[in-house]
Motif scaffolding. Structure first.
Motif, PDB file in Angstrom:
ATOM      1  N   ILE A  76       2.358   9.432  -5.904  1.00 27.04           N
ATOM      2  CA  ILE A  76       3.186  10.882  -5.772  1.00 27.04           C
ATOM      3  C   ILE A  76       4.389  10.838  -6.811  1.00 27.04           C
ATOM      4  O   ILE A  76       4.404  11.995  -7.342  1.00 27.04           O
ATOM      5  CB  ILE A  76       3.813  10.823  -4.172  1.00 27.04           C
ATOM      6  N   GLY A  77       5.065   9.679  -7.078  1.00 28.31           N
ATOM      7  CA  GLY A  77       6.066   9.834  -7.900  1.00 28.31           C
ATOM      8  C   GLY A  77       5.555  10.172  -9.284  1.00 28.31           C
ATOM      9  O   GLY A  77       6.320  10.932  -9.774  1.00 28.31           O
ATOM     10  N   VAL A 137      -7.506   4.016   1.341  1.00 31.29           N
ATOM     11  CA  VAL A 137      -8.528   3.119   2.077  1.00 31.29           C
ATOM     12  C   VAL A 137      -8.102   1.721   2.259  1.00 31.29           C
ATOM     13  O   VAL A 137      -8.347   0.979   3.230  1.00 31.29           O
ATOM     14  CB  VAL A 137      -9.762   3.015   1.205  1.00 31.29           C
ATOM     15  N   GLY A 138      -7.312   0.906   1.217  1.00 35.29           N
ATOM     16  CA  GLY A 138      -6.873  -0.367   1.307  1.00 35.29           C
ATOM     17  C   GLY A 138      -5.946  -0.544   2.571  1.00 35.29           C
ATOM     18  O   GLY A 138      -5.786  -1.588   2.946  1.00 35.29           O
ATOM     19  N   LEU A 139      -5.439   0.488   2.873  1.00 37.91           N
ATOM     20  CA  LEU A 139      -4.391   0.442   3.849  1.00 37.91           C
ATOM     21  C   LEU A 139      -5.099   0.015   5.100  1.00 37.91           C
ATOM     22  O   LEU A 139      -4.170  -0.397   6.240  1.00 37.91           O
ATOM     23  CB  LEU A 139      -3.375   1.790   4.173  1.00 37.91           C
ATOM     24  N   PHE A 140      -6.135   0.602   5.414  1.00 35.85           N
ATOM     25  CA  PHE A 140      -6.717   0.569   6.624  1.00 35.85           C
ATOM     26  C   PHE A 140      -8.072  -0.584   6.673  1.00 35.85           C
ATOM     27  O   PHE A 140      -9.012  -0.445   7.382  1.00 35.85           O
ATOM     28  CB  PHE A 140      -7.426   1.864   7.124  1.00 35.85           C
ATOM     29  N   PRO A 193      -1.267  -4.399 -12.838  1.00 38.86           N
ATOM     30  CA  PRO A 193      -0.143  -3.916 -11.915  1.00 38.86           C
ATOM     31  C   PRO A 193      -0.675  -2.769 -10.880  1.00 38.86           C
ATOM     32  O   PRO A 193      -0.013  -2.727  -9.902  1.00 38.86           O
ATOM     33  CB  PRO A 193       0.937  -3.207 -12.870  1.00 38.86           C
ATOM     34  N   ILE A 194      -1.251  -1.839 -11.667  1.00 40.43           N
ATOM     35  CA  ILE A 194      -1.824  -0.597 -10.593  1.00 40.43           C
ATOM     36  C   ILE A 194      -2.587  -1.352  -9.508  1.00 40.43           C
ATOM     37  O   ILE A 194      -2.611  -0.949  -8.242  1.00 40.43           O
ATOM     38  CB  ILE A 194      -2.367   0.228 -11.526  1.00 40.43           C
ATOM     39  N   ALA A 195      -3.608  -2.079  -9.838  1.00 37.51           N
ATOM     40  CA  ALA A 195      -4.469  -2.574  -8.885  1.00 37.51           C
ATOM     41  C   ALA A 195      -3.435  -3.538  -7.820  1.00 37.51           C
ATOM     42  O   ALA A 195      -3.930  -3.301  -6.429  1.00 37.51           O
ATOM     43  CB  ALA A 195      -5.343  -3.823  -9.502  1.00 37.51           C
ATOM     44  N   PHE A 196      -2.471  -4.055  -7.994  1.00 37.13           N
ATOM     45  CA  PHE A 196      -1.543  -4.723  -7.219  1.00 37.13           C
ATOM     46  C   PHE A 196      -1.157  -3.913  -6.406  1.00 37.13           C
ATOM     47  O   PHE A 196      -1.071  -3.988  -4.861  1.00 37.13           O
ATOM     48  CB  PHE A 196      -0.699  -5.602  -7.882  1.00 37.13           C
ATOM     49  N   ILE A 197      -0.385  -2.787  -6.612  1.00 39.53           N
ATOM     50  CA  ILE A 197       0.427  -1.777  -5.915  1.00 39.53           C
ATOM     51  C   ILE A 197      -0.587  -0.906  -5.039  1.00 39.53           C
ATOM     52  O   ILE A 197      -0.298  -0.334  -4.035  1.00 39.53           O
ATOM     53  CB  ILE A 197       1.201  -0.737  -6.683  1.00 39.53           C
ATOM     54  N   MET A 198      -1.975  -1.112  -5.403  1.00 39.98           N
ATOM     55  CA  MET A 198      -3.039  -0.286  -4.562  1.00 39.98           C
ATOM     56  C   MET A 198      -3.516  -1.348  -3.486  1.00 39.98           C
ATOM     57  O   MET A 198      -3.938  -0.948  -2.440  1.00 39.98           O
ATOM     58  CB  MET A 198      -4.227  -0.061  -5.615  1.00 39.98           C
ATOM     59  N   GLY A 199      -2.983  -2.633  -3.371  1.00 42.57           N
ATOM     60  CA  GLY A 199      -3.318  -3.344  -2.452  1.00 42.57           C
ATOM     61  C   GLY A 199      -4.016  -4.634  -2.540  1.00 42.57           C
ATOM     62  O   GLY A 199      -4.454  -5.524  -1.825  1.00 42.57           O
ATOM     63  N   GLY A 207       0.766  -1.274  -0.035  1.00 43.29           N
ATOM     64  CA  GLY A 207       0.002  -0.078   0.068  1.00 43.29           C
ATOM     65  C   GLY A 207       0.828   1.218   0.087  1.00 43.29           C
ATOM     66  O   GLY A 207       0.541   2.226  -0.787  1.00 43.29           O
ATOM     67  N   LEU A 208       1.767   1.116   0.928  1.00 42.72           N
ATOM     68  CA  LEU A 208       2.829   2.301   0.908  1.00 42.72           C
ATOM     69  C   LEU A 208       3.439   2.537  -0.512  1.00 42.72           C
ATOM     70  O   LEU A 208       3.852   3.896  -0.944  1.00 42.72           O
ATOM     71  CB  LEU A 208       3.967   2.060   2.099  1.00 42.72           C
ATOM     72  N   LEU A 209       3.908   1.386  -1.096  1.00 46.18           N
ATOM     73  CA  LEU A 209       4.361   1.377  -2.443  1.00 46.18           C
ATOM     74  C   LEU A 209       3.560   2.272  -3.426  1.00 46.18           C
ATOM     75  O   LEU A 209       3.780   3.088  -4.178  1.00 46.18           O
ATOM     76  CB  LEU A 209       4.675   0.082  -2.908  1.00 46.18           C
ATOM     77  N   GLY A 210       2.129   2.010  -3.351  1.00 43.60           N
ATOM     78  CA  GLY A 210       1.148   2.641  -4.110  1.00 43.60           C
ATOM     79  C   GLY A 210       1.047   4.191  -3.891  1.00 43.60           C
ATOM     80  O   GLY A 210       0.932   4.952  -4.797  1.00 43.60           O
TER      81      GLY A 210
END
Length: 393
Positions: free
Chosen positions: A14-15, A389-392, A287-293, A6-9
């Motif tokens: 931001i990147g 949202v996925g982080l929590f 890949p985007i879905a994966f880094i979102m969690g 999630g933090l990678l997302g």
């Protein structure tokens, strides 16, 4: 591991925004950090505290109860047309928009929403150091559609810089209208609709102010009279009902066109290469879905819905997502649902440019010129919201 992904997302979002920035030296990193912290606080409070969960429950139940009164009007008009136990999307979902748009218009007329928007926007400007106009527009976009939110700051357009115009356009596209909130809540879990509407206001500011930094002016004053246009309570009711009816018909027309076209395109792709267009979108967005969690086993399904939303609109994607939800994990449902709650799609470029065209033709041409970049920013904002949202969850 889920937290690291999630933090990678978040870092990815931001990147990308940083790489697309047109003025990296003047990015207000203090504002970005404050906005991100606010997102964490809001999400943590809503999903990880008993009181926050109770607020979501009370608000969700309250909205559901209010909408139930709207069904009285719907049943009065079309009750005899619908057999018992049968759900017709136009009647059961889209006509709710008429009722909620009317309530929104009443709350605007009696100055409840304008005052709340002004002071919340002012608070954001004070703690972040961002322009009052962009923070006001960001909060305003939580309640009103992308066209109406921009109309509320029409007196500022003439002197508005290109960077500021980019930010307000992104905020408008990254949001949704409260008038269609009830319709969303009949298709995806209500709690994600509510939280995403709040987070999107912050996500849009985070991404857009990185991509197009601005300085804060001292002479900005917001006139809440620009929000309300009705001269009486009955005028507000009438305008709200008519506006809601227009939105319901527009959404219905778009669904007929987009759902039909997607079925046609899927059929062509399947006949030619034995794989549907929806599946191709799934692989592109996986890949985007994966880094979102999203768990790896579900990234194709999640990615196809995300791609569908970008290519068509959020209603089409929600309709495609509904039958999939029982088969997916709670985390995937939370992330994808949150991603879907925004206007970030190709058609929104024309809607925003058209709204500004009616006020300021020169500014409209600028929006059209940078339309794809605005869409990228709004999509990144949706990715940021879904990731947080996925982080929590």
């Amino acid at each position: 591991m889920d937290i690291l992904i999630g933090l990678l997302g978040v870092i990815f979002t931001i990147g990308i925004a940083f790489l697309c920035s047109n003025d990296k030296k003047n990015i207000n990193f203090k504002a970005i950090i404050i906005l991100l912290v606010l997102q964490v606080i809001v999400t943590l409070f809503m999903f990880r505290t008993t009181f926050g969960a109770k607020i979501i429950e009370v608000v969700s139940n309250g909205v559901t109860k209010v909408i139930s009164y709207g069904y009285e009007g719907i049943n009065f008009v079309v009750g005899g047309l619908i057999p018992e136990g049968v759900s017709v999307f136009f009647f059961n979902v889209l006509m709710v928009i008429i009722f909620t748009a009317t309530l929104l218009s009443i709350l605007t007329y009696i100055k409840v929403l304008p005052l709340a928007i002004k002071y919340i926007g002012g608070f954001l400007a004070k703690i972040t150091g961002l322009s009052k106009v962009v923070t006001f527009n960001s909060v305003n976009s939580i309640f009103f559609g992308q066209s109406e939110a921009i109309l509320a700051i029409k007196t500022h357009l003439d002197k508005m810089s290109n960077n500021k115009l980019f930010i307000i356009s992104t905020s408008a596209m990254a949001s949704v209208s409260a008038s269609i909130m009830g319709a969303y809540m009949t298709m995806i879990p209500p709690k994600y609709v509510l939280v995403s509407m709040l987070l999107n206001a912050l996500s849009g500011l985070v991404v857009a102010t990185i991509m197009t930094p601005i300085t804060k002016e001292d002479d900005e004053e917001i006139n809440i009279k620009d929000i309300a246009t009705s001269n009486s309570i009955f005028g507000a009711i009438g305008e709200g009902a008519l506006d809601g009816g227009k939105v319901a018909l527009i959404v219905a027309a778009q669904l007929v066109a987009f759902v039909g076209l997607m079925a046609l395109i899927n059929g062509i792709f399947t006949a030619l290469i034995n794989i549907s267009f929806s599946e191709i979108l799934g692989y592109i967005f996986a890949p985007i879905a994966f880094i979102m969690g999203v768990p790896w086993s579900e990234v194709i399904s999640a990615g196809s819905i995300m791609g569908m939303k970008l290519a068509t609109n959020e209603f089409v994607a929600m309709l495609q997502f509904q039958p999939l939800m029982p088969e997916l994990s709670a985390k995937t449902v939370a992330i994808v649902s949150s991603f879907l709650v925004s206007f970030a799609n190709f058609s929104s470029i024309g809607i925003i440019a058209g709204s500004i065209q009616a006020i300021h033709a020169e500014k409209a041409s600028i929006v059209a010129k940078y339309g794809l970049k605005i869409l990228l920013a709004a999509t990144l904002a949706s990715i940021l919201t879904g990731t947080v949202v996925g982080l929590f969850v």
